[in-house]
Design an enzyme around this catalytic site. Structure first.
Site, PDB file in Angstrom:
ATOM      1  N   LYS A 215     104.016  -9.106  54.284  1.00 31.68           N
ATOM      2  CA  LYS A 215     103.901  -7.696  53.908  1.00 31.68           C
ATOM      3  C   LYS A 215     105.205  -6.958  54.249  1.00 31.68           C
ATOM      4  CE  LYS A 215     101.269  -3.542  54.989  1.00 31.68           C
ATOM      5  NZ  LYS A 215     100.108  -2.935  55.616  1.00 31.68           N
ATOM      6  N   GLU A 221     108.556 -15.447  62.247  1.00 28.34           N
ATOM      7  CA  GLU A 221     108.040 -16.782  61.924  1.00 28.34           C
ATOM      8  C   GLU A 221     108.243 -17.091  60.442  1.00 28.34           C
ATOM      9  OE1 GLU A 221     106.519 -14.498  63.672  1.00 28.34           O
ATOM     10  OE2 GLU A 221     105.543 -15.377  65.429  1.00 28.34           O
ATOM     11  N   GLY A 285      97.364  -6.260  56.620  1.00 22.78           N
ATOM     12  CA  GLY A 285      97.597  -7.705  56.491  1.00 22.78           C
ATOM     13  C   GLY A 285      96.305  -8.499  56.505  1.00 22.78           C
ATOM     14  N   ARG A 286      95.414  -8.161  57.426  1.00 22.59           N
ATOM     15  CA  ARG A 286      94.171  -8.938  57.569  1.00 22.59           C
ATOM     16  C   ARG A 286      93.141  -8.602  56.496  1.00 22.59           C
ATOM     17  NH1 ARG A 286      95.332  -5.598  61.696  1.00 22.59           N
ATOM     18  NH2 ARG A 286      93.955  -3.858  62.219  1.00 22.59           N
ATOM     19  N   GLU A 371      91.769  -8.422  65.606  1.00 23.77           N
ATOM     20  CA  GLU A 371      92.953  -7.560  65.467  1.00 23.77           C
ATOM     21  C   GLU A 371      92.483  -6.141  65.110  1.00 23.77           C
ATOM     22  OE1 GLU A 371      96.279  -8.175  62.482  1.00 23.77           O
ATOM     23  OE2 GLU A 371      97.222  -9.101  64.210  1.00 23.77           O
ATOM     24  N   HIS A 402      77.183 -30.644  68.017  1.00 23.91           N
ATOM     25  CA  HIS A 402      77.491 -31.768  68.907  1.00 23.91           C
ATOM     26  C   HIS A 402      78.631 -31.422  69.855  1.00 23.91           C
ATOM     27  CE1 HIS A 402      74.802 -34.698  67.016  1.00 23.91           C
ATOM     28  NE2 HIS A 402      74.983 -33.935  65.949  1.00 23.91           N
ATOM     29  N   LYS A 533     106.229  -9.671  70.678  1.00 25.06           N
ATOM     30  CA  LYS A 533     107.269  -9.990  69.683  1.00 25.06           C
ATOM     31  C   LYS A 533     108.631  -9.545  70.196  1.00 25.06           C
ATOM     32  CE  LYS A 533     104.535  -9.101  65.487  1.00 25.06           C
ATOM     33  NZ  LYS A 533     104.404  -8.224  64.330  1.00 25.06           N
TER      34      LYS A 533
END
Ligand code: F6P
Length: 569
Positions: A215, A221, A285-286, A371, A402, A533
Site C-alpha cells: 500500500k 520487507e 491493509g488488513r 491489528e 490432535h 520498525k
C-alpha cells in the site's frame, strides 16, 4: 483528528447503565451450565440461529440466556453502534487518528451503485481498477502476456507482507479448487532471505511474473524482497536466456507489476506505472485483499470468480448494514465476543475451520482482529476501562483436535471457539483415493462428524456419574470428567465457494468493527507497529560491526555482541 457527527468520543459504554446491567446479570448466568441452559430453553438450538447470506450461524451454545442477549443488545445503543455503522458506510472519516474514511465496503459495491466520498466517485474508480486487473489477469491466464523472451507466464509470485500478503495467501489456499492449476502462485513475505530463495529456487525467470504489493511502497520487507527478486530475474535472464545486462534490465517491465497507492515510489522503484494497479488510502491493509491487492488471486481464479467473491462480501455488508440487530450476525457475534472478553475474562478465541482449504484463515484473522482491536486507548485518547482485543488463533480441524483441543476441553481457561464447516466437499470424493473408508462411510461425512461432535462435547461434556457408570476406576474418573460449559458458534455453508469466502471474511471484518465500537477504540490504525520498525532501522548498521551499539540497553548490546561474534565481525 477530525471529529465527525457520529464521533462517540464522549462517554464510555463501560460507564453506561447497559454495561452495569450486564454486570448485575452476570452471576445468574455464570453459574449456569449449558446443559441447564438447554434444558430450560429446549428450542434454542433451532431458534438461536440466523442466516447471513449463505451462512447458517448457530449461536445457541453460548453461555447466555435470552435475557442476556437482550442486555447485550442494549450495548449497541449505549455505544452508538447504529450511527457508527452508518458513518462507516457513508465514508465519514471514522479512522480519526489518520483522518481517513474506512471504505473497504466500497470495494465490493456493484457497478451500478453510487457513492461519492470527499468529491471522489468511489464506485467508478473501484470498477475502473477491477476492469484493468481483469484484463491483465485474463492475458496472463491465457498466455497472451509473455515474459521478455516470449514465453507465457507459468508462475506468479506475490511479494508483500501483512495485509498485502495474508489475504491473498489465505484466499488462494481457500479457493485452490477454483484456480487455474497450470499457474503456480507463490507468496513471498518475510525479509528472511530464505523466503525469496526458497520460493524462486525451482522457478524459471523467463516464465515468472512478480507482483510487488505494498500500500505504502515503503515497507522494508517488501522492497528488500522485490530488489532480491529483481536481481534474481535479471541475473537469471542474462545467464539462462543469454540476454545482455541492458536487455535483462528492460525485461523487468514484462516481469514486474505493482499494486500500491503510491505511484511515485512505484515509478522510482523501476516498475512501469502503466503496470500499476492502484487503491486508496481509505482501504486499510488488513481490509485490502478485495482491492488490487488481490491481483494474484484474480490471476489464479479469474475475473468472474473474483467478482463472485466480491458479491459475497457485498451480501454480508448488506446483511450487516440493514438487518435488525436481533438477527444481525456480525452484531450478535461481536457482542458475544465482548461478553466473554469483558465479563468472563477470556483472553483468547479459537477459530476452527473444518476445511483444509481454510488452512490460513486463522492466520489471516490474526491480523484482521488483532491489528484492529489491539488497542488500549479510546478514540478520545483516554485509557480504555475494560479489556479489548482477544488473541485469535486456530488450526483446521481435525489437526487441532490432535494437538490443542485437550486444553479447550479440560483446561482451566474459557476459550470461545468458532467452528466453520461445509455440507459439501469441493471435489468429488472419488477423486481422492477411493473417497470411502472401510464400512462405506463417506470421508466427508466422517470429517464433518468431528465438526458436530466437538462443539457438542465442549458444550455438554460428560459428568463423573456418566463416566463411573462405564466402569471406569474411581481414581481415574476425575481425570476423565469433561466439564463442558465451553461456548462455541457453529458456522455452516453448503460449500466453500468464492462467494462464501467473501461472506466469511466480511463477517469477521464486521464482528471486529462491532467490538471496536463497543470498546470505543479506533479499529483502523496500527501505530503500535511503528516503534519496532524504527528501532530495526536504527540497529541495522550496528550489525555490520561498523557502528557502535552505544546507547542501546545492556540486553540488546549483549545479544548484538554475540551475533557479531557468531558472524565473525
Ligand atoms: O506494519 C503493519 C502494516 O502497516 C500493516 O498494517 C500492513 O498491512 C503491512 O504493514 C504492509 O504494509 P504495506 O502494504 O504498505 O507494505
Amino acid at each position: 483528528m477530525s471529529p465527525t457527527a457520529s464521533d462517540p468520543s464522549t462517554g464510555s459504554t463501560q460507564q453506561s447503565p447497559a454495561w452495569q446491567a450486564l454486570r448485575d446479570h452476570l452471576p445468574t448466568v455464570e453459574n449456569l451450565h449449558l446443559r441447564q441452559i438447554f434444558a430450560d430453553d429446549p428450542d434454542r438450538g433451532s431458534e438461536l440461529a440466523a442466516h447471513a447470506g449463505d451462512l447458517y450461524v448457530d449461536y445457541s451454545k453460548h453461555r447466555v440466556t435470552r435475557e442476556t442477549l437482550g442486555l447485550l443488545r442494549d450495548l449497541t445503543a449505549a455505544s452508538g453502534l447504529r450511527e457508527r455503522i452508518d458513518a462507516m458506510f457513508a465514508g465519514e472519516h471514522i479512522n480519526s487518528t489518520e483522518d481517513r474514511a474506512v471504505l473497504h465496503t466500497a470495494l465490493r459495491l456493484p457497478r451500478h451503485a453510487e457513492l461519492t466520498v470527499d468529491g471522489q466517485d468511489v464506485v467508478a474508480e473501484v470498477h475502473e481498477v477491477l476492469d484493468r486487473m481483469g484484463e491483465f489477469a485474463g492475458r496472463v491466464r491465457s498466455g497472451e502476456w509473455t515474459g521478455a523472451t516470449g514465453k507465457p507466464i507459468a508462475a506468479v509470485v506475490n511479494i508483500g507482507i501483512g495485509g498485502s500478503d495474508l489475504g491473498p495467501v489465505m484466499a488462494h489456499e481457500a479457493l485452490k479448487s477454483y484456480a487455474q492449476r497450470s499457474l503456480d502462485c507463490r507468496f513471498v513475505s518475510n525479509i528472511d532471505p530464505t523466503d525469496v530463495y526458497e520460493k524462486t529456487l525451482d522457478l524459471d525467470p523467463e516464465t515468472t511474473l512478480f507482483i510487488v504489493a505494498s500500500k505504502t511502497f515503503t515497507t522494508l520487507e517488501t522492497l528488500t524482497n522485490a530488489r532480491l527478486a529483481r536481481t534474481w530475474l535479471t541475473d537469471g535472464l542474462a545467464s539462462a536466456a543469454g540476454l545482455t545486462a541492458e536487455q535483462a534490465q528492460d525485461a523487468v517491465a514484462q516481469h514486474f507489476v505493482a499494486v500500491s497507492t503510491n505511484e511515485k515510489l512505484v515509478g522510482e522503484f523501476g516498475i512501469d506505472t502503466a503496470n500499476m494497479y492502484g487503491f486508496w488510502d481509505w482501504v486499510g491493509g488488513r481490509y485490502s485483499f478485495d482491492s488490487a491487492v488481490g491481483l494474484s488471486l484474480m490471476i489464479a481464479i479469474g475475473q468472474d470468480q473474483f467478482a463472485e467473491m466480491l458479491a459475497g462480501f457485498h451480501a454480508m455488508d448488506e446483511h450487516f448494514r440493514t438487518t435488525p440487530f436481533e438477527q444481525n450476525v456480525p452484531v450478535l457475534l461481536g457482542l458475544l465476543n465482548v461478553w466473554y472478553v469483558d465479563f468472563f475474562g477470556s483472553q483468547t478465541h479459537a477459530v476452527l475451520p473444518y476445511s483444509q482449504y481454510l488452512l490460513r484463515f486463522p492466520a489471516y484473522l490474526q491480523q484482521l482482529t488483532m491489528e484492529s482491536n489491539g488497542k488500549s486507548v479510546r478514540l478520545d485518547g483516554t485509557a480504555v476501562q475494560c479489556d479489548t482485543g482477544e488473541i485469535f488463533w486456530g488450526e483446521p480441524g481435525t489437526n487441532g483436535q490432535h494437538a490443542f483441543y485437550q486444553l479447550i476441553h479440560q483446561g482451566t481457561r474459557l476459550i470461545p471457539a468458532d467452528f466453520i464447516g461445509f455440507v459439501e466437499p469441493n471435489h468429488a470424493l472419488s477423486d481422492a483415493d477411493g473417497g470411502q473408508v472401510a464400512g462405506g462411510t463417506d470421508v466427508h461425512d466422517l470429517f464433518m462428524s468431528n465438526y458436530f461432535a466437538q462443539s457438542a462435547a465442549l458444550a455438554f461434556g460428560k459428568t463423573a456419574e456418566e463416566i463411573a457408570a462405564e466402569g471406569v476406576a474411581a481414581d481415574v474418573v476425575p481425570h476423565k470428567v469433561m466439564p463442558g460449559n465451553r461456548p462455541s458458534t457453529s458456522i455452516m455453508a453448503q460449500r466453500l465457494t468464492p462467494s462464501v469466502l467473501g461472506q466469511l471474511v466480511a463477517l469477521y471484518e464486521h464482528i471486529t468493527f462491532v467490538q471496536g465500537v463497543i470498546w470505543g477504540i479506533n479499529s483502523f490504525d496500527q501505530w503500535g507497529v511503528e516503534l519496532g520498525k524504527a528501532m530495526a532501522k536504527e540497529l541495522a548498521p550496528m550489525l555490520t560491526g561498523e557502528q557502535s551499539t552505544q546507547g542501546q540497553d545492556d540486553s540488546t548490546v549483549t545479544l548484538v555482541r554475540r551475533y557479531l561474534q557468531g558472524r565473525g565481525r
